[in-house]
Design a protein around this motif. Structure first.
Motif, PDB file in Angstrom:
ATOM      1  N   GLY A 158      44.827  21.448  -5.231  1.00 46.79           N
ATOM      2  CA  GLY A 158      44.519  22.780  -5.737  1.00 46.79           C
ATOM      3  C   GLY A 158      44.872  22.877  -7.213  1.00 46.79           C
ATOM      4  O   GLY A 158      45.786  22.220  -7.690  1.00 46.79           O
ATOM      5  N   VAL A 159      44.120  23.698  -7.907  1.00 50.82           N
ATOM      6  CA  VAL A 159      44.363  23.862  -9.339  1.00 50.82           C
ATOM      7  C   VAL A 159      45.211  25.108  -9.556  1.00 50.82           C
ATOM      8  O   VAL A 159      44.790  26.222  -9.251  1.00 50.82           O
ATOM      9  CB  VAL A 159      43.032  24.002 -10.114  1.00 50.82           C
ATOM     10  N   ALA A 160      46.407  24.902 -10.069  1.00 47.53           N
ATOM     11  CA  ALA A 160      47.292  26.024 -10.363  1.00 47.53           C
ATOM     12  C   ALA A 160      46.870  26.659 -11.686  1.00 47.53           C
ATOM     13  O   ALA A 160      46.463  25.955 -12.605  1.00 47.53           O
ATOM     14  CB  ALA A 160      48.727  25.535 -10.466  1.00 47.53           C
ATOM     15  N   PRO A 161      46.946  27.984 -11.783  1.00 40.31           N
ATOM     16  CA  PRO A 161      46.637  28.615 -13.062  1.00 40.31           C
ATOM     17  C   PRO A 161      47.570  28.087 -14.145  1.00 40.31           C
ATOM     18  O   PRO A 161      48.766  27.926 -13.918  1.00 40.31           O
ATOM     19  CB  PRO A 161      46.887  30.109 -12.807  1.00 40.31           C
ATOM     20  N   GLY A 162      47.011  27.777 -15.282  1.00 41.78           N
ATOM     21  CA  GLY A 162      47.810  27.277 -16.387  1.00 41.78           C
ATOM     22  C   GLY A 162      48.140  25.799 -16.300  1.00 41.78           C
ATOM     23  O   GLY A 162      49.029  25.324 -17.004  1.00 41.78           O
ATOM     24  N   ALA A 163      47.444  25.072 -15.430  1.00 37.12           N
ATOM     25  CA  ALA A 163      47.697  23.637 -15.314  1.00 37.12           C
ATOM     26  C   ALA A 163      47.391  22.950 -16.640  1.00 37.12           C
ATOM     27  O   ALA A 163      46.435  23.300 -17.332  1.00 37.12           O
ATOM     28  CB  ALA A 163      46.849  23.030 -14.201  1.00 37.12           C
ATOM     29  N   LYS A 164      48.208  21.974 -16.978  1.00 38.82           N
ATOM     30  CA  LYS A 164      48.062  21.242 -18.239  1.00 38.82           C
ATOM     31  C   LYS A 164      46.772  20.422 -18.220  1.00 38.82           C
ATOM     32  O   LYS A 164      46.450  19.771 -17.237  1.00 38.82           O
ATOM     33  CB  LYS A 164      49.253  20.320 -18.440  1.00 38.82           C
ATOM     34  N   VAL A 165      46.045  20.464 -19.321  1.00 39.49           N
ATOM     35  CA  VAL A 165      44.836  19.667 -19.478  1.00 39.49           C
ATOM     36  C   VAL A 165      45.221  18.381 -20.191  1.00 39.49           C
ATOM     37  O   VAL A 165      45.828  18.412 -21.267  1.00 39.49           O
ATOM     38  CB  VAL A 165      43.764  20.433 -20.295  1.00 39.49           C
ATOM     39  N   LEU A 166      44.888  17.248 -19.587  1.00 36.53           N
ATOM     40  CA  LEU A 166      45.180  15.965 -20.228  1.00 36.53           C
ATOM     41  C   LEU A 166      44.355  15.829 -21.505  1.00 36.53           C
ATOM     42  O   LEU A 166      43.214  16.285 -21.577  1.00 36.53           O
ATOM     43  CB  LEU A 166      44.869  14.808 -19.286  1.00 36.53           C
ATOM     44  N   GLY A 167      44.916  15.215 -22.494  1.00 37.91           N
ATOM     45  CA  GLY A 167      44.226  15.029 -23.765  1.00 37.91           C
ATOM     46  C   GLY A 167      44.659  16.021 -24.817  1.00 37.91           C
ATOM     47  O   GLY A 167      44.317  15.887 -25.984  1.00 37.91           O
ATOM     48  N   GLY A 168      45.386  17.050 -24.425  1.00 32.96           N
ATOM     49  CA  GLY A 168      45.966  17.963 -25.396  1.00 32.96           C
ATOM     50  C   GLY A 168      45.197  19.236 -25.679  1.00 32.96           C
ATOM     51  O   GLY A 168      45.642  20.043 -26.477  1.00 32.96           O
ATOM     52  N   GLY A 169      44.055  19.455 -25.058  1.00 35.42           N
ATOM     53  CA  GLY A 169      43.300  20.677 -25.328  1.00 35.42           C
ATOM     54  C   GLY A 169      43.764  21.836 -24.460  1.00 35.42           C
ATOM     55  O   GLY A 169      44.550  21.682 -23.526  1.00 35.42           O
ATOM     56  N   TRP A 170      43.253  23.032 -24.781  1.00 37.14           N
ATOM     57  CA  TRP A 170      43.556  24.218 -23.981  1.00 37.14           C
ATOM     58  C   TRP A 170      42.710  24.229 -22.722  1.00 37.14           C
ATOM     59  O   TRP A 170      43.112  24.759 -21.694  1.00 37.14           O
ATOM     60  CB  TRP A 170      43.289  25.495 -24.780  1.00 37.14           C
ATOM     61  N   THR A 171      41.487  23.704 -22.831  1.00 41.90           N
ATOM     62  CA  THR A 171      40.575  23.621 -21.700  1.00 41.90           C
ATOM     63  C   THR A 171      39.959  22.224 -21.691  1.00 41.90           C
ATOM     64  O   THR A 171      40.074  21.484 -22.665  1.00 41.90           O
ATOM     65  CB  THR A 171      39.431  24.654 -21.813  1.00 41.90           C
ATOM     66  N   VAL A 172      39.283  21.912 -20.596  1.00 47.11           N
ATOM     67  CA  VAL A 172      38.592  20.627 -20.562  1.00 47.11           C
ATOM     68  C   VAL A 172      37.454  20.676 -21.580  1.00 47.11           C
ATOM     69  O   VAL A 172      36.894  21.752 -21.850  1.00 47.11           O
ATOM     70  CB  VAL A 172      38.054  20.292 -19.152  1.00 47.11           C
ATOM     71  N   PRO A 173      37.111  19.556 -22.178  1.00 44.92           N
ATOM     72  CA  PRO A 173      36.040  19.553 -23.190  1.00 44.92           C
ATOM     73  C   PRO A 173      34.706  20.034 -22.615  1.00 44.92           C
ATOM     74  O   PRO A 173      34.451  19.907 -21.412  1.00 44.92           O
ATOM     75  CB  PRO A 173      35.951  18.085 -23.613  1.00 44.92           C
ATOM     76  N   ARG A 174      33.900  20.575 -23.497  1.00 46.03           N
ATOM     77  CA  ARG A 174      32.568  21.029 -23.123  1.00 46.03           C
ATOM     78  C   ARG A 174      31.777  19.887 -22.499  1.00 46.03           C
ATOM     79  O   ARG A 174      31.927  18.734 -22.878  1.00 46.03           O
ATOM     80  CB  ARG A 174      31.824  21.484 -24.385  1.00 46.03           C
ATOM     81  N   LYS A 175      30.942  20.195 -21.541  1.00 46.21           N
ATOM     82  CA  LYS A 175      30.080  19.246 -20.840  1.00 46.21           C
ATOM     83  C   LYS A 175      30.860  18.240 -20.000  1.00 46.21           C
ATOM     84  O   LYS A 175      30.367  17.171 -19.694  1.00 46.21           O
ATOM     85  CB  LYS A 175      29.149  18.514 -21.810  1.00 46.21           C
ATOM     86  N   THR A 176      32.098  18.564 -19.673  1.00 45.69           N
ATOM     87  CA  THR A 176      32.868  17.734 -18.751  1.00 45.69           C
ATOM     88  C   THR A 176      33.293  18.592 -17.567  1.00 45.69           C
ATOM     89  O   THR A 176      33.239  19.826 -17.627  1.00 45.69           O
ATOM     90  CB  THR A 176      34.132  17.134 -19.410  1.00 45.69           C
ATOM     91  N   VAL A 177      33.690  17.929 -16.495  1.00 46.80           N
ATOM     92  CA  VAL A 177      34.123  18.614 -15.280  1.00 46.80           C
ATOM     93  C   VAL A 177      35.582  18.259 -15.042  1.00 46.80           C
ATOM     94  O   VAL A 177      35.991  17.113 -15.223  1.00 46.80           O
ATOM     95  CB  VAL A 177      33.263  18.171 -14.072  1.00 46.80           C
ATOM     96  N   GLU A 178      36.364  19.246 -14.646  1.00 51.95           N
ATOM     97  CA  GLU A 178      37.788  19.000 -14.419  1.00 51.95           C
ATOM     98  C   GLU A 178      38.003  18.240 -13.110  1.00 51.95           C
ATOM     99  O   GLU A 178      37.275  18.431 -12.134  1.00 51.95           O
ATOM    100  CB  GLU A 178      38.581  20.295 -14.422  1.00 51.95           C
ATOM    101  N   VAL A 179      39.006  17.369 -13.132  1.00 51.02           N
ATOM    102  CA  VAL A 179      39.420  16.586 -11.965  1.00 51.02           C
ATOM    103  C   VAL A 179      40.915  16.842 -11.783  1.00 51.02           C
ATOM    104  O   VAL A 179      41.732  16.265 -12.490  1.00 51.02           O
ATOM    105  CB  VAL A 179      39.152  15.076 -12.178  1.00 51.02           C
ATOM    106  N   PRO A 180      41.287  17.734 -10.838  1.00 49.58           N
ATOM    107  CA  PRO A 180      42.707  18.013 -10.624  1.00 49.58           C
ATOM    108  C   PRO A 180      43.436  16.789 -10.075  1.00 49.58           C
ATOM    109  O   PRO A 180      42.929  16.103  -9.196  1.00 49.58           O
ATOM    110  CB  PRO A 180      42.713  19.143  -9.597  1.00 49.58           C
ATOM    111  N   VAL A 181      44.612  16.516 -10.625  1.00 49.93           N
ATOM    112  CA  VAL A 181      45.411  15.365 -10.227  1.00 49.93           C
ATOM    113  C   VAL A 181      46.843  15.829 -10.001  1.00 49.93           C
ATOM    114  O   VAL A 181      47.426  16.477 -10.867  1.00 49.93           O
ATOM    115  CB  VAL A 181      45.375  14.283 -11.342  1.00 49.93           C
ATOM    116  N   ARG A 182      47.405  15.497  -8.819  1.00 50.68           N
ATOM    117  CA  ARG A 182      48.803  15.830  -8.545  1.00 50.68           C
ATOM    118  C   ARG A 182      49.656  14.631  -8.930  1.00 50.68           C
ATOM    119  O   ARG A 182      49.386  13.503  -8.537  1.00 50.68           O
ATOM    120  CB  ARG A 182      49.033  16.174  -7.082  1.00 50.68           C
ATOM    121  N   LEU A 183      50.694  14.909  -9.690  1.00 52.95           N
ATOM    122  CA  LEU A 183      51.597  13.855 -10.136  1.00 52.95           C
ATOM    123  C   LEU A 183      52.760  13.720  -9.165  1.00 52.95           C
ATOM    124  O   LEU A 183      53.009  14.610  -8.343  1.00 52.95           O
ATOM    125  CB  LEU A 183      52.106  14.168 -11.541  1.00 52.95           C
TER     126      LEU A 183
END
Length: 150
Positions: free
Chosen positions: A93-118
């Protein structure tokens, strides 16, 4: 030092935009040839200048939007995540405010998020243009780790 074979990769940008500047200058010089004398030096300067601008643009995109998965690391832009830190890739599940890998605020345009549990219980958002291929590659790696660890 290499992390092993690349299992999934997205370059962030192709190199074809480097041709935009010289193509524009060639088109401009060609159109100018139809109407009178051609200012060759000026068109060369325009072509070289635009080539430089687009070279910088392509270089930055290839660093910031690159995705690379090896058996040891997942690289998202300039951030590298050790694969051994990944606990789960499916049914996360994606928690609100989950950290985006790569350092951005959101996932880059034209990409799809892949939630990963550490392994520390937190959830981060990886991203890719082909999210299904990245997810499949990550699932295989995580399952191999579990099989080796048990």
């Amino acid at each position: 030092m290499t992390d092993g074979p690349v299992l999934y990769a997205e370059p962030g940008s192709t190199r074809w935009p480097l041709l935009w500047g010289p193509a524009f200058a060639g088109l401009g010089a060609g159109l100018e040839a139809l109407t009178g004398p051609v200012h060759t030096v000026q068109w060369l300067v325009v072509g070289i200048g635009l080539f430089g601008v687009f070279a910088l643009w392509v270089n930055v995109r290839r660093k910031v939007y690159r995705v690379e998965l090896t058996p040891l690391t997942l690289r998202q832009g300039r951030e590298t995540l050790p694969v051994k830190d990944i606990e789960r890739v499916t049914d996360v599940g994606v928690a609100p405010g989950a950290k985006v890998l790569g350092g951005g605020w959101t996932v880059p345009r034209k990409t799809v998020e892949v939630p990963v549990r550490l392994d520390d219980g937190s959830t981060v958002l990886a991203w890719a243009r082909d999210d299904e291929a990245l997810t499949a590659a990550l699932v295989r790696l995580v399952e191999e780790q579990r099989g080796l660890g048990e």
